[in-house]
Design an enzyme around this catalytic site. Structure first.
Site, PDB file in Angstrom:
ATOM      1  N   GLY A  95       3.432  -3.783 -15.600  1.00 56.11           N
ATOM      2  CA  GLY A  95       2.372  -3.995 -15.242  1.00 56.11           C
ATOM      3  C   GLY A  95       2.133  -5.662 -15.212  1.00 56.11           C
ATOM      4  O   GLY A  95       3.106  -6.199 -15.679  1.00 56.11           O
TER       5      GLY A  95
ATOM      6  N   TYR B  36       6.019  -3.445 -19.521  1.00 62.53           N
ATOM      7  CA  TYR B  36       4.495  -3.646 -20.335  1.00 62.53           C
ATOM      8  C   TYR B  36       4.459  -2.412 -20.963  1.00 62.53           C
ATOM      9  O   TYR B  36       3.990  -2.409 -22.132  1.00 62.53           O
ATOM     10  CB  TYR B  36       3.448  -3.576 -19.225  1.00 62.53           C
ATOM     11  CG  TYR B  36       2.267  -3.721 -19.600  1.00 62.53           C
ATOM     12  CD1 TYR B  36       1.615  -5.055 -19.585  1.00 62.53           C
ATOM     13  CD2 TYR B  36       1.446  -2.744 -19.912  1.00 62.53           C
ATOM     14  CE1 TYR B  36       0.220  -5.241 -19.995  1.00 62.53           C
ATOM     15  CE2 TYR B  36      -0.053  -2.835 -20.147  1.00 62.53           C
ATOM     16  CZ  TYR B  36      -0.574  -4.197 -20.475  1.00 62.53           C
ATOM     17  OH  TYR B  36      -1.810  -4.254 -20.597  1.00 62.53           O
TER      18      TYR B  36
ATOM     19  N   HIS C 244      13.737  -2.895 -15.389  1.00 63.96           N
ATOM     20  CA  HIS C 244      13.231  -1.836 -14.592  1.00 63.96           C
ATOM     21  C   HIS C 244      14.390  -0.916 -14.016  1.00 63.96           C
ATOM     22  O   HIS C 244      14.993  -1.356 -13.423  1.00 63.96           O
ATOM     23  CB  HIS C 244      12.768  -2.598 -13.238  1.00 63.96           C
ATOM     24  CG  HIS C 244      11.356  -3.156 -13.819  1.00 63.96           C
ATOM     25  ND1 HIS C 244      10.247  -2.647 -13.810  1.00 63.96           N
ATOM     26  CD2 HIS C 244      11.245  -4.599 -14.342  1.00 63.96           C
ATOM     27  CE1 HIS C 244       9.445  -3.366 -14.132  1.00 63.96           C
ATOM     28  NE2 HIS C 244       9.794  -4.528 -14.410  1.00 63.96           N
TER      29      HIS C 244
ATOM     30  N   GLU D  80      13.997   1.642 -12.411  1.00 65.25           N
ATOM     31  CA  GLU D  80      13.757   2.357 -11.463  1.00 65.25           C
ATOM     32  C   GLU D  80      13.981   1.595 -10.071  1.00 65.25           C
ATOM     33  O   GLU D  80      14.152   2.245  -9.225  1.00 65.25           O
ATOM     34  CB  GLU D  80      12.160   2.546 -11.203  1.00 65.25           C
ATOM     35  CG  GLU D  80      11.305   1.289 -11.295  1.00 65.25           C
ATOM     36  CD  GLU D  80      11.087   0.488 -12.497  1.00 65.25           C
ATOM     37  OE1 GLU D  80      11.959   0.781 -13.417  1.00 65.25           O
ATOM     38  OE2 GLU D  80       9.866  -0.118 -12.734  1.00 65.25           O
TER      39      GLU D  80
ATOM     40  N   SER E  86       2.254  15.255  16.088  1.00 64.82           N
ATOM     41  CA  SER E  86       2.129  14.131  16.821  1.00 64.82           C
ATOM     42  C   SER E  86       3.581  13.692  17.121  1.00 64.82           C
ATOM     43  O   SER E  86       3.954  12.703  17.979  1.00 64.82           O
ATOM     44  CB  SER E  86       1.815  13.083  15.856  1.00 64.82           C
ATOM     45  OG  SER E  86       2.678  12.949  14.782  1.00 64.82           O
TER      46      SER E  86
ATOM     47  N   ASP F 249       6.010  13.700   9.552  1.00 67.41           N
ATOM     48  CA  ASP F 249       5.410  14.394   8.586  1.00 67.41           C
ATOM     49  C   ASP F 249       4.533  15.592   9.121  1.00 67.41           C
ATOM     50  O   ASP F 249       4.545  16.757   8.763  1.00 67.41           O
ATOM     51  CB  ASP F 249       4.046  13.607   7.789  1.00 67.41           C
ATOM     52  CG  ASP F 249       4.737  12.330   7.234  1.00 67.41           C
ATOM     53  OD1 ASP F 249       5.909  12.327   6.871  1.00 67.41           O
ATOM     54  OD2 ASP F 249       4.045  11.452   7.095  1.00 67.41           O
TER      55      ASP F 249
END
Ligand code: XMP
Length: 518
Positions: free
Chosen positions: A57, A85, A174, A176, A228, A232
């Protein structure tokens, strides 16, 4: 098998990387959810996670008003991994000390194994080292009770901590992000070796689970869905069709602002090949009429969005016994619309996506992709047998060519742009570039420039080409396409598309430019 039986909880402290944590956990084939950092202990108990990850954060833990978490979760007996954090919050809870680092550490660093790193770090260190991405101004200065140091960098003596007996871990870096190349190994270890998840979350099982859920929800009701042509809504349609077949009715609105041949492709894929019921509404004239003379981009977006809903509603109203409206809402949409708390996503352009729910239609919502990230939607699309070209297509904005024709939109301009864009994309495919870039398209510029063809002078329009590379579409770099490829594309467009005598290439990055031109 219940694919939701093993869940990881990710508590969000507002790091820009939190969604990436969730994606990495899903890549380890484990279901996870992202929740705000102040989720209460009772709610956490009810969620019954197999493990908890606390994100990074932007604040300092010792700042007044810094976000906190219900620290009782550290006593639940469930493994916890704190990142940045998250590690600092955990360290303080167990009596550690967090201070401002002498030097802010941002960017690449190398962590070195300390002591005996436990199985969380299996395969993470190679010859005791691992390259990582750092982004912090604070670090843990005094070790919390019961913990040992597992890794350090040159500037950060406590870069990773562990309390193996209690399954508590913290990393200052990090894991990730892509800049930590072996970070995914660490996260995989956490969910599988520490939290003992088996990895039920696979495309085949996600499909089986979704099919069963759709059947259960819908029963014998009729469902209507707006197709569309995008990934998705296409995957949602294929999934729902697998579950309920003929009970699904799709409406495909051809706005006249789609890419070359797109309408026919949608019909061929769904109606002809898969036997899905699709009504095609040819609404080009209505869209062109509504847009006539309108130049402001935001007004164009609103007009297109409203017109779309109006037409969709008319077509859906004919299906009088429909009880459900299906939408291709995906997990990032859910997070972002819930996410006032961390409050990041600033609305720079008003985005009109298909299917703003007309309230008076009184339909129940069916959103079978609500739990999925885009990569997962694509994996499912592949598994369901949708054409690769549809599943892996670059993103296309809801307002379509309406925001790629600068200024006033006309059918003539749309036809020119469609042809130029098709040549551009075709060449990218033929030359192996399409999958290497994130988004490519042509833009129609409503200005004229002078040219010469044969013995004659021409005075015609300009087409701009855009290609970008990006991970999250929040920032983007222009793609360095080879000159000879650009030359070939420009030649073809100028020779094959009447009305264009000049092609330019966009070399702006985002920020300060956006990806689309409007
Ligand atoms: P920008 O142009 O804001 O685009 O850098 C970022 C990404 O969003 C897409 N985009 C839109 N998508 N409706 C959409 O559904 C819109 O109005 C819209 N405007 C931009 C854009 O194509 C890019 O992928």
């Amino acid at each position: 098998m219940d694919i939701h039986s093993e869940k990881i909880l990710i508590l969000d402290f507002g790091s820009q990387y939190t969604q990436l944590i969730a994606r990495r956990v899903r890549e380890a084939h484990v279901y996870c959810e992202l929740h705000p950092h102040d989720m209460g202990i009772e709610e956490i108990r009810a969620f019954a996670p197999k493990g908890i990850i606390i994100s990074g954060g932007p604040k300092s833990v010792y700042e007044p008003g810094a976000p906190t978490l219900d620290e009782r979760l550290l006593e639940l007996g469930v493994p916890v991994l704190g990142i940045c954090y998250g590690m600092q919050v955990m360290a303080r809870h167990f009596g550690g000390e967090v201070v401002a680092a002498g030097k802010r550490e941002y960017g690449h660093a190398e962590v070195i194994a300390q002591g005996e790193p436990d199985q969380l770090f299996d395969g993470f260190f190679v010859e005791e080292k691992s390259p990582v991405w750092m982004s912090h101004g604070d670090h843990v200065a005094r070790l919390p009770e019961g913990f040992t140091v597992a890794a350090a960098t040159a500037n950060t003596p406590v870069a990773a901590i562990q309390n193996s007996a209690r399954g508590l871990y913290g990393v200052q870096f990090h894991p990730e992000v892509n800049h930590t190349p072996r970070g995914e190994i660490l996260l995989d270890n956490f969910v599988r070796k520490i939290c003992l998840c088996h990895g039920h979350w696979t495309p085949g099982r996600i499909i089986d689970d979704a099919v069963a859920r759709i059947k259960g929800q819908v029963g014998s009701d009729r469902v209507v869905l707006g197709l569309s042509g995008g990934v998705d809504s296409s995957v949602a349609a294929a999934l729902i069709h697998r579950a309920i077949g003929e009970q699904l009715n799709c409406v495909f609105v051809d706005t006249g602002l789609l890419r070359l041949g797109e309408g026919d492709q949608v019909m061929a894929t769904f109606a002809e090949n898969m036997g899905v019921k699709v009504v095609r509404v040819d609404a080009e004239e209505r869209f062109m009429g509504a847009l006539a003379g309108v130049t402001d981009p935001e007004r164009k977006r609103k007009i297109i969005g409203n017109m779309f809903i109006e037409i969709f509603e008319e077509a859906a109203a004919a299906l009088t016994d429909a009880r459900w409206l299906a939408q291709g809402t995906i997990y990032p949409d859910v997070i972002e619309s819930a996410g006032g708390k961390t409050g990041k996503a600033q609305n720079i352009k008003s985005h009109h996506n298909v299917g703003g729910l007309p309230e008076h239609m009184k339909l129940k919502l069916l959103e079978p992709l609500r739990e999925l990230f885009k990569d997962e939607v694509r994996a499912i699309g592949d598994e369901l047998g949708l054409p690769r070209q549809m599943v892996w297509r670059h993103p296309f904005p809801g307002p379509g060519l309406g925001v790629r024709i600068l200024g006033a939109v006309t059918k003539e301009y749309a036809d020119i742009l469609r042809q130029a864009d098709a040549i551009y994309i075709d060449e990218l495919y033929q030359n192996g570039w399409y999958d290497k870039i994130s988004q490519a398209f042509a833009v129609f510029l409503p200005v004229k420039s002078v040219g010469v063809m044969g013995d004659g002078r021409t005075y015609e329009h300009v087409v701009a080409l855009r290609a970008v590379e990006t991970k999250d579409f929040m920032t983007a770099a222009w793609s360095q396409l080879p000159y000879d490829l650009l030359a070939k594309i420009a030649d073809r467009i100028i020779n094959e598309v009447r009305g264009v005598n000049r092609v330019v290439y966009d070399i702006s990055s985002k920020p300060p430019s956006t990806i689309e031109w409007e």
